[in-house]
Design a protein around this motif. Sequence first.
Motif, PDB file in Angstrom:
ATOM      1  N   GLY A   1      63.630  30.553  71.146  1.00 58.69           N
ATOM      2  CA  GLY A   1      62.789  29.377  70.353  1.00 58.69           C
ATOM      3  C   GLY A   1      62.859  29.824  68.736  1.00 58.69           C
ATOM      4  O   GLY A   1      62.897  30.576  68.016  1.00 58.69           O
ATOM      5  N   ARG A   2      61.306  28.716  68.685  1.00 60.83           N
ATOM      6  CA  ARG A   2      61.390  29.143  67.164  1.00 60.83           C
ATOM      7  C   ARG A   2      59.335  28.511  67.315  1.00 60.83           C
ATOM      8  O   ARG A   2      58.835  28.160  68.339  1.00 60.83           O
ATOM      9  N   ILE A   3      58.447  29.431  66.002  1.00 61.03           N
ATOM     10  CA  ILE A   3      57.631  29.669  66.079  1.00 61.03           C
ATOM     11  C   ILE A   3      57.255  27.776  65.460  1.00 61.03           C
ATOM     12  O   ILE A   3      57.506  27.339  65.354  1.00 61.03           O
ATOM     13  N   PRO A   4      55.836  28.117  65.705  1.00 65.04           N
ATOM     14  CA  PRO A   4      55.410  26.697  64.913  1.00 65.04           C
ATOM     15  C   PRO A   4      55.509  26.925  63.406  1.00 65.04           C
ATOM     16  O   PRO A   4      55.228  27.267  63.409  1.00 65.04           O
ATOM     17  N   GLU A   5      55.686  24.856  63.540  1.00 65.78           N
ATOM     18  CA  GLU A   5      55.765  24.874  62.486  1.00 65.78           C
ATOM     19  C   GLU A   5      54.384  25.872  61.501  1.00 65.78           C
ATOM     20  O   GLU A   5      54.882  25.845  60.096  1.00 65.78           O
ATOM     21  N   ASP A   6      53.260  25.228  61.980  1.00 62.39           N
ATOM     22  CA  ASP A   6      51.630  25.949  61.070  1.00 62.39           C
ATOM     23  C   ASP A   6      52.343  27.802  61.057  1.00 62.39           C
ATOM     24  O   ASP A   6      52.352  27.716  59.374  1.00 62.39           O
ATOM     25  N   VAL A   7      52.717  28.144  61.931  1.00 64.51           N
ATOM     26  CA  VAL A   7      52.951  29.723  61.978  1.00 64.51           C
ATOM     27  C   VAL A   7      54.067  30.449  60.572  1.00 64.51           C
ATOM     28  O   VAL A   7      53.904  30.767  60.005  1.00 64.51           O
ATOM     29  N   GLU A   8      55.221  28.670  60.812  1.00 67.40           N
ATOM     30  CA  GLU A   8      56.439  29.558  59.439  1.00 67.40           C
ATOM     31  C   GLU A   8      55.630  28.602  57.658  1.00 67.40           C
ATOM     32  O   GLU A   8      56.260  29.652  57.478  1.00 67.40           O
ATOM     33  N   ALA A   9      54.819  28.000  57.773  1.00 71.12           N
ATOM     34  CA  ALA A   9      54.515  27.684  57.046  1.00 71.12           C
ATOM     35  C   ALA A   9      53.771  28.859  56.145  1.00 71.12           C
ATOM     36  O   ALA A   9      53.459  29.303  55.019  1.00 71.12           O
ATOM     37  N   GLU A  10      52.555  29.288  57.414  1.00 65.85           N
ATOM     38  CA  GLU A  10      51.338  30.265  56.667  1.00 65.85           C
ATOM     39  C   GLU A  10      52.368  31.873  56.670  1.00 65.85           C
ATOM     40  O   GLU A  10      52.368  32.577  55.912  1.00 65.85           O
ATOM     41  N   LEU A  11      53.805  31.878  57.040  1.00 68.93           N
ATOM     42  CA  LEU A  11      54.186  33.097  56.577  1.00 68.93           C
ATOM     43  C   LEU A  11      54.944  32.736  55.251  1.00 68.93           C
ATOM     44  O   LEU A  11      55.110  33.792  54.570  1.00 68.93           O
ATOM     45  N   GLU A  12      55.759  31.704  54.828  1.00 76.72           N
ATOM     46  CA  GLU A  12      55.958  31.221  53.747  1.00 76.72           C
ATOM     47  C   GLU A  12      55.516  31.351  52.659  1.00 76.72           C
ATOM     48  O   GLU A  12      55.327  31.764  51.277  1.00 76.72           O
ATOM     49  N   SER A  13      53.576  30.980  52.915  1.00 79.22           N
ATOM     50  CA  SER A  13      53.243  30.968  52.137  1.00 79.22           C
ATOM     51  C   SER A  13      52.459  31.968  51.562  1.00 79.22           C
ATOM     52  O   SER A  13      51.787  33.113  50.355  1.00 79.22           O
ATOM     53  N   ARG A  14      52.479  33.621  52.067  1.00 76.85           N
ATOM     54  CA  ARG A  14      51.780  35.355  51.953  1.00 76.85           C
ATOM     55  C   ARG A  14      53.964  35.060  51.588  1.00 76.85           C
ATOM     56  O   ARG A  14      53.393  36.850  51.115  1.00 76.85           O
ATOM     57  N   GLY A  15      54.553  34.755  51.336  1.00 74.69           N
ATOM     58  CA  GLY A  15      56.195  35.270  50.811  1.00 74.69           C
ATOM     59  C   GLY A  15      57.049  35.889  51.872  1.00 74.69           C
ATOM     60  O   GLY A  15      57.555  37.020  51.487  1.00 74.69           O
ATOM     61  N   ILE A  16      56.976  35.808  53.046  1.00 75.09           N
ATOM     62  CA  ILE A  16      57.405  36.083  54.007  1.00 75.09           C
ATOM     63  C   ILE A  16      58.652  35.266  54.544  1.00 75.09           C
ATOM     64  O   ILE A  16      58.782  33.994  54.935  1.00 75.09           O
ATOM     65  N   LYS A  17      59.532  36.041  54.405  1.00 73.32           N
ATOM     66  CA  LYS A  17      60.614  34.849  55.621  1.00 73.32           C
ATOM     67  C   LYS A  17      60.721  34.953  57.217  1.00 73.32           C
ATOM     68  O   LYS A  17      61.013  35.409  57.170  1.00 73.32           O
ATOM     69  N   TYR A  18      60.226  33.891  57.265  1.00 78.30           N
ATOM     70  CA  TYR A  18      61.181  33.638  58.968  1.00 78.30           C
ATOM     71  C   TYR A  18      62.510  34.440  59.581  1.00 78.30           C
ATOM     72  O   TYR A  18      62.961  32.998  58.556  1.00 78.30           O
ATOM     73  N   ARG A  19      62.402  34.830  60.417  1.00 79.87           N
ATOM     74  CA  ARG A  19      63.550  35.340  60.971  1.00 79.87           C
ATOM     75  C   ARG A  19      63.542  34.841  62.376  1.00 79.87           C
ATOM     76  O   ARG A  19      63.089  35.861  63.080  1.00 79.87           O
ATOM     77  N   PRO A  20      65.001  34.139  63.024  1.00 76.66           N
ATOM     78  CA  PRO A  20      64.627  34.211  64.126  1.00 76.66           C
ATOM     79  C   PRO A  20      64.569  35.098  65.264  1.00 76.66           C
ATOM     80  O   PRO A  20      65.797  36.055  64.340  1.00 76.66           O
ATOM     81  N   ARG A  21      64.436  35.284  66.263  1.00 75.94           N
ATOM     82  CA  ARG A  21      64.488  36.417  66.836  1.00 75.94           C
ATOM     83  C   ARG A  21      66.035  36.162  67.460  1.00 75.94           C
ATOM     84  O   ARG A  21      65.765  36.499  69.030  1.00 75.94           O
ATOM     85  N   ASP A  22      66.544  34.766  67.595  1.00 84.53           N
ATOM     86  CA  ASP A  22      67.858  35.129  68.890  1.00 84.53           C
ATOM     87  C   ASP A  22      69.126  34.962  68.312  1.00 84.53           C
ATOM     88  O   ASP A  22      69.975  34.603  68.772  1.00 84.53           O
ATOM     89  N   GLN A  23      69.030  35.923  67.124  1.00 86.14           N
ATOM     90  CA  GLN A  23      69.795  36.250  66.542  1.00 86.14           C
ATOM     91  C   GLN A  23      71.212  35.840  66.586  1.00 86.14           C
ATOM     92  O   GLN A  23      72.213  35.894  65.554  1.00 86.14           O
ATOM     93  N   SER A  24      70.671  34.242  66.040  1.00 85.52           N
ATOM     94  CA  SER A  24      71.509  33.139  64.597  1.00 85.52           C
ATOM     95  C   SER A  24      71.486  33.540  63.446  1.00 85.52           C
ATOM     96  O   SER A  24      72.055  33.272  62.885  1.00 85.52           O
ATOM     97  N   ASP A  25      71.708  34.573  63.220  1.00 88.82           N
ATOM     98  CA  ASP A  25      70.743  35.057  61.072  1.00 88.82           C
ATOM     99  C   ASP A  25      71.263  36.881  61.198  1.00 88.82           C
ATOM    100  O   ASP A  25      70.628  37.663  60.085  1.00 88.82           O
ATOM    101  N   GLN A  26      72.001  36.905  61.750  1.00 92.27           N
ATOM    102  CA  GLN A  26      72.894  38.200  61.877  1.00 92.27           C
ATOM    103  C   GLN A  26      72.947  38.369  60.596  1.00 92.27           C
ATOM    104  O   GLN A  26      73.832  37.792  59.655  1.00 92.27           O
TER     105      GLN A  26
END
Length: 117
Positions: A91-116
């Motif tokens: 699954g993925r975090i909601p878009e608003d949470v992803e946008a909040e992370l982005e605004s803080r300069g944090i790159k979202y890394r999904p926890r499904d191991q698709s970005d090893q």
Amino acid sequence: MAAIPPQARSKQLRACLLCSIIQHPMDFRKNGCPNCEELMQMKGSPDRISVCTTTYFDGIIAVIDAEASWVARWQRTSKYVRGMYAVRVKGRIPEDVEAELESRGIKYRPRDQSDQD
């Protein structure tokens, strides 16, 4: 500190989509996520819990001493509270949470191991 759920095999357990900590839905509702409540805002919100957590996860690791654990470093949970964590979360975090992370300069890394790395 997060409580360790008594029924580790329970289908009712949910994993946070951002940090992958596993808790009972009542613990998320009562206390929120012990690692990322500021962003996820699940405390007292069943709707938020349903979109910010999932029952679809694989594997469970118990993290007791996160900073000393190579497994916690490998899972990117070494800065989190002790508790039970999913190895892989679907699954993925909601878009608003992803946008909040982005605004803080944090790159979202999904926890499904698709970005090893």
